[in-house]
Each structure stands twice: as C-alpha cells, then as structure tokens.
Scaffold this motif. Structure first.
Motif, mmCIF file in Angstrom:
data_model
loop_
_atom_site.group_PDB
_atom_site.id
_atom_site.type_symbol
_atom_site.label_atom_id
_atom_site.label_comp_id
_atom_site.label_asym_id
_atom_site.label_seq_id
_atom_site.Cartn_x
_atom_site.Cartn_y
_atom_site.Cartn_z
ATOM 1 N N LEU A 285 0.830 -1.203 0.000
ATOM 2 C CA LEU A 285 0.000 0.000 0.000
ATOM 3 C C LEU A 285 0.868 1.257 0.000
ATOM 4 N N LYS A 286 1.961 1.248 0.757
ATOM 5 C CA LYS A 286 2.859 2.410 0.756
ATOM 6 C C LYS A 286 3.418 2.668 -0.641
ATOM 7 N N LYS A 287 3.789 1.611 -1.357
ATOM 8 C CA LYS A 287 4.285 1.773 -2.729
ATOM 9 C C LYS A 287 3.224 2.406 -3.620
ATOM 10 N N ARG A 288 1.988 1.951 -3.493
ATOM 11 C CA ARG A 288 0.895 2.492 -4.305
ATOM 12 C C ARG A 288 0.610 3.949 -3.953
ATOM 13 N N LEU A 289 0.594 4.257 -2.659
ATOM 14 C CA LEU A 289 0.371 5.640 -2.238
ATOM 15 C C LEU A 289 1.481 6.544 -2.758
ATOM 16 N N ASP A 290 2.719 6.095 -2.644
ATOM 17 C CA ASP A 290 3.858 6.873 -3.147
ATOM 18 C C ASP A 290 3.746 7.086 -4.650
ATOM 19 N N ALA A 291 3.386 6.035 -5.379
ATOM 20 C CA ALA A 291 3.257 6.137 -6.837
ATOM 21 C C ALA A 291 2.151 7.104 -7.245
ATOM 22 N N GLU A 292 1.106 7.176 -6.448
ATOM 23 C CA GLU A 292 -0.030 8.065 -6.739
ATOM 24 C C GLU A 292 0.190 9.479 -6.208
ATOM 25 N N GLY A 293 1.276 9.674 -5.454
ATOM 26 C CA GLY A 293 1.542 10.987 -4.883
ATOM 27 C C GLY A 293 0.634 11.328 -3.714
ATOM 28 N N ILE A 294 0.114 10.317 -3.034
ATOM 29 C CA ILE A 294 -0.769 10.522 -1.890
ATOM 30 C C ILE A 294 0.085 10.490 -0.623
ATOM 31 N N GLY A 295 0.068 11.582 0.114
ATOM 32 C CA GLY A 295 0.868 11.678 1.322
ATOM 33 C C GLY A 295 0.229 10.945 2.485
ATOM 34 N N TYR A 296 1.046 10.501 3.405
ATOM 35 C CA TYR A 296 0.573 9.791 4.589
ATOM 36 C C TYR A 296 1.632 9.882 5.670
ATOM 37 N N GLN A 297 1.200 9.673 6.898
ATOM 38 C CA GLN A 297 2.128 9.577 8.023
ATOM 39 C C GLN A 297 2.104 8.132 8.475
ATOM 40 N N GLU A 298 3.247 7.502 8.524
ATOM 41 C CA GLU A 298 3.342 6.102 8.931
ATOM 42 C C GLU A 298 3.633 5.997 10.428
ATOM 43 N N VAL A 299 2.864 5.150 11.109
ATOM 44 C CA VAL A 299 3.054 4.905 12.531
ATOM 45 C C VAL A 299 3.167 3.402 12.733
ATOM 46 N N ASN A 300 4.331 2.947 13.196
ATOM 47 C CA ASN A 300 4.563 1.529 13.434
ATOM 48 C C ASN A 300 4.010 1.178 14.815
ATOM 49 N N ILE A 301 2.991 0.307 14.855
ATOM 50 C CA ILE A 301 2.329 -0.004 16.117
ATOM 51 C C ILE A 301 3.201 -0.824 17.062
ATOM 52 N N GLU A 302 4.291 -1.372 16.559
ATOM 53 C CA GLU A 302 5.210 -2.119 17.418
ATOM 54 C C GLU A 302 6.288 -1.218 18.021
#
Length: 72
Positions: free
Chosen positions: A13-30
């Motif tokens: 999903l991160k690859k797809r979001l990056d390819a589409e230029g959709i920004g996001y904040q990633e939070v690792n739950i671990e």
C-alpha cells in the motif's frame, strides 16, 4: 497509516500511495506506545494493519488504492 515492519500489505500500500503521490504519516504499532490500542479500537480488538485513519475520522483496514483515493 498504522503499520508494522513485517507487514507485506503495508509495504504494497505504501508503494501504491507513493506512486499516486498521496501523502501519509506512517506509525509503526510495534514501536510507538499506545498505537496498537488505537488500531484495535477500529478493528474489533485486532491489531490488523495497514489501518488508515482519514481526515474525517473514519478508518479503513487494508484498503485498495481506489478506496483511499475516493475517501480523500
């Protein structure tokens, strides 16, 4: 976007979001204390990732890129 290091669905999903230029904040739950409980609250007590929380406060678990696009 709530993730873990080992989650293949998260990486895809991160690859797809990056390819589409959709920004996001990633939070690792671990790695970030308290965030697993947030994910559980949206997923019936399960730590299912990727879980995205949208600006309107709604969430989606392992969404397809077209769902993400339509909800933004």
């Amino acid at each position: 976007m709530f993730t873990t290091n080992w989650c293949g669905y998260c990486r895809n999903l991160k690859k797809r979001l990056d390819a589409e230029g959709i920004g996001y904040q990633e939070v690792n739950i671990e790695e970030v204390p308290g965030t697993a409980a947030i994910v559980e609250s949206f997923n019936g007590g399960n730590q299912t990732v990727p879980t995205l929380i949208f600006p309107d406060g709604s969430a989606a678990t392992n969404p397809r890129i077209d769902e993400v696009r339509s909800r933004l």
